[in-house]
Design a protein around this motif. Structure first.
Motif, short mmCIF file in Angstrom:
data_model
loop_
_atom_site.label_atom_id
_atom_site.label_comp_id
_atom_site.label_asym_id
_atom_site.label_seq_id
_atom_site.Cartn_x
_atom_site.Cartn_y
_atom_site.Cartn_z
N TRP A 64 0.84 -1.19 0.00
CA TRP A 64 0.00 0.00 0.00
C TRP A 64 0.88 1.24 0.00
N TYR A 65 0.44 2.25 -0.78
CA TYR A 65 1.12 3.53 -0.87
C TYR A 65 0.11 4.65 -0.69
N ARG A 66 0.63 5.77 -0.24
CA ARG A 66 -0.15 6.99 -0.32
C ARG A 66 0.60 7.99 -1.18
N TYR A 70 -2.20 3.31 10.40
CA TYR A 70 -2.73 2.31 9.47
C TYR A 70 -2.50 0.90 10.00
N GLN A 123 -4.67 12.11 7.02
CA GLN A 123 -4.69 10.90 6.21
C GLN A 123 -5.50 11.09 4.93
N SER A 143 -5.73 11.65 1.35
CA SER A 143 -4.69 11.35 0.37
C SER A 143 -5.26 10.46 -0.72
N TYR A 201 -4.65 6.84 -2.31
CA TYR A 201 -4.05 5.58 -1.90
C TYR A 201 -4.01 4.59 -3.05
N CYS A 228 -2.92 0.55 -4.05
CA CYS A 228 -2.50 -0.80 -3.73
C CYS A 228 -1.71 -1.33 -4.92
#
Lengths: 108, 113
Positions: free
Chosen positions: B34-36, B64, B85, B87, B89, B91
């Motif tokens: 996972w990235y933001r 998270y 948070q 943002s 996101y 995957c």
């Protein structure tokens, strides 16, 4: 973890001009990947470089990995409007470290 | 079709209300992540998983949680979301960590009021 610095942050070119983005790391990288993200889209894998001094080409795109495996570059020859987007490098170990990206805009 | 799916694609919520963003891949990949993404900061890794029941912190794991009970699914959980948070996101999944292409999902745009 290793940090990856990417420059420039933005680049605006006239169609037909060349474009280059650079990534630098303070530590030796095992390999590096490059991704392209179109506006409103998700990152899409372009290439992975593994060997010291490696150079790979994809049509007008040339990717290089430095001899010391601490830097990499992506060069686009004769940009087209379809090249618009943000280009990211990523240092690839078990965890991934992305550069901040270079946003390319191309004026027709 | 080989793909990574995320749901929901867009979510507006309020501070403190628990939420889960699902991620699923149909490529039998071992590695998921996972990235933001925030303006000027690029993609920052939150958590990653090298296989079922194996998860590790990325660059920005605070606030998270994740789980990897099945190979194909890797949900992201925000127990008590806060405005910072907010943002975009993403995957992603890949065959082998450190040695393979990552395939990204379409993204989830989260706003926490």
């Amino acid at each position: 973890g290793q940090q990856v610095m990417q420059i420039p942050q933005y680049q605006h070119v006239q169609e037909g001009e060349d474009f280059t983005t650079y990534c630098n790391s303070s530590t030796t990288l095992s390999n590096i990947q490059w991704y392209k993200q179109r506006p409103g889209g998700h990152p899409v894998f372009l290439i992975q470089l593994v060997k010291s001094g490696e150079v790979k080409k994809q049509k007008r795109l040339t990717f290089q990995f430095g001899e010391a495996k601490k830097n990499s570059s992506l060069h686009i020859t004769a940009t087209q409007t379809t090249d618009v987007g943000t280009y990211f490098c990523a240092a690839n170990n078990n965890d991934m470290r992305f550069g901040a990206g270079t946003r390319l805009t191309v004026k027709p | 079709e080989a793909q990574v799916t995320q749901n929901p694609r867009y979510l507006i919520t309020v501070t403190g209300k628990k939420l889960t963003v699902t991620c699923s891949q149909n490529m039998n990949h071992e590695y998921m992540s996972w990235y933001r993404q925030d303006p000027g900061l690029g993609l920052r890794q939150i958590y990653y998983s090298m296989n079922v029941e194996v998860t590790d912190k990325g660059d920005v794991p605070e606030g998270y949680k994740v789980s990897r009970k099945e190979k194909r699914n890797f949900p992201l959980i925000l127990e008590s979301p806060s405005p910072n948070q907010t943002s975009l996101y993403f995957c992603a999944s890949g065959g082998l960590a450190g040695a393979d292409t990552q395939y990204f999902g379409p993204g989830t745009r989260l706003t926490v009021l």
